[in-house]
Design a protein around this motif. Structure first.
Motif, PDB file in Angstrom:
ATOM      1  N   ASP A  32       0.828  -1.211   0.000  1.00 17.44           N
ATOM      2  CA  ASP A  32       0.000   0.000   0.000  1.00 17.44           C
ATOM      3  C   ASP A  32       0.859   1.256   0.000  1.00 17.44           C
ATOM      4  O   ASP A  32       0.573   2.228  -0.701  1.00 17.44           O
ATOM      5  CB  ASP A  32      -0.935   0.008   1.214  1.00 17.44           C
ATOM      6  CG  ASP A  32      -2.007  -1.066   1.142  1.00 17.44           C
ATOM      7  OD1 ASP A  32      -2.273  -1.577   0.036  1.00 17.44           O
ATOM      8  OD2 ASP A  32      -2.573  -1.390   2.206  1.00 17.44           O
ATOM      9  N   GLU A  36       1.002   4.147  -2.878  1.00 19.49           N
ATOM     10  CA  GLU A  36       0.807   5.572  -2.577  1.00 19.49           C
ATOM     11  C   GLU A  36       2.021   6.379  -3.036  1.00 19.49           C
ATOM     12  O   GLU A  36       1.877   7.491  -3.565  1.00 19.49           O
ATOM     13  CB  GLU A  36       0.566   5.767  -1.077  1.00 19.49           C
ATOM     14  CG  GLU A  36       0.429   7.209  -0.644  1.00 19.49           C
ATOM     15  CD  GLU A  36      -0.811   7.903  -1.206  1.00 19.49           C
ATOM     16  OE1 GLU A  36      -0.774   9.152  -1.318  1.00 19.49           O
ATOM     17  OE2 GLU A  36      -1.805   7.232  -1.517  1.00 19.49           O
ATOM     18  N   ARG A  40       2.098   9.596  -5.705  1.00 20.69           N
ATOM     19  CA  ARG A  40       2.726  10.896  -5.431  1.00 20.69           C
ATOM     20  C   ARG A  40       3.848  11.196  -6.424  1.00 20.69           C
ATOM     21  O   ARG A  40       3.999  12.321  -6.886  1.00 20.69           O
ATOM     22  CB  ARG A  40       3.253  10.938  -3.999  1.00 20.69           C
ATOM     23  CG  ARG A  40       2.123  10.957  -2.995  1.00 20.69           C
ATOM     24  CD  ARG A  40       2.610  11.183  -1.615  1.00 20.69           C
ATOM     25  NE  ARG A  40       1.480  11.074  -0.695  1.00 20.69           N
ATOM     26  CZ  ARG A  40       1.503  11.542   0.522  1.00 20.69           C
ATOM     27  NH1 ARG A  40       2.581  12.130   0.997  1.00 20.69           N
ATOM     28  NH2 ARG A  40       0.453  11.412   1.295  1.00 20.69           N
TER      29      ARG A  40
END
Length: 166
Positions: A32, A36, A40
């Motif tokens: 996860d 993420e 970004r």
């Protein structure tokens, strides 16, 4: 440039998961975090001057993993903390409570005005001013037992006035 970012991410993805797993303590959470990090990283403008994109991607993963660890530690320290906070009463009085408190203060103020000066002075010095009975006695030039009686009388008078008005 977007394709270069994707190629870089795909080339380093397994290593990034291996890097994040010990920090977050679980491969699933590491997956996860890496996902993420990709989101970004991919949102960075192509014009951004990133000299070492791989190092930058690792830094994003590290920061997100540390954030995840802190968040998990906080949740373990106080499970359901958000729900408990929502149930706490407000620190300010409701409008009804404020009006009630104002009327009580007004009643006490009127009751104190009705007292003889010496009784009111003894009460105000001891109960409101924080002076000891001995200090009040010295100020009024009376005995400590008389000050005690004066304070008790003033308190009884104020309570009686409150009961009458409310």
């Amino acid at each position: 440039m977007a394709d270069d970012k994707l190629q870089l991410y795909l080339a380093h993805r397994p290593a990034l998961v291996d890097y994040a797993a010990p920090i977050v303590g679980c491969r699933a959470r590491a997956e996860d975090v890496v996902q993420e990090a990709w989101l970004r990283f991919s949102r960075q403008a192509d014009e951004a001057d990133i000299r070492h994109p791989a190092s930058y991607l690792y830094r994003i993963v590290r920061n997100l993993a540390l954030d995840q660890t802190r968040r998990t530690a906080t949740e373990k320290a106080q499970p359901g903390g958000d729900e408990l906070l929502a149930e706490l009463p407000a620190s300010t009085a409701s409008p009804e409570q404020a009006v009630s408190q104002q009327s009580e203060l007004a009643a006490i103020s009127r009751a104190l005005e009705e007292l003889p000066l010496r009784t009111r002075t003894a009460f105000e010095m001891h109960r409101l001013g924080g002076h000891t009975l001995q200090q009040v006695a010295n100020h009024l030039e009376v005995s400590v037992s008389l000050v005690h009686q004066l304070v008790r009388d003033a308190l009884a008078h104020c309570l009686a006035q409150l009961e009458d008005e409310l």
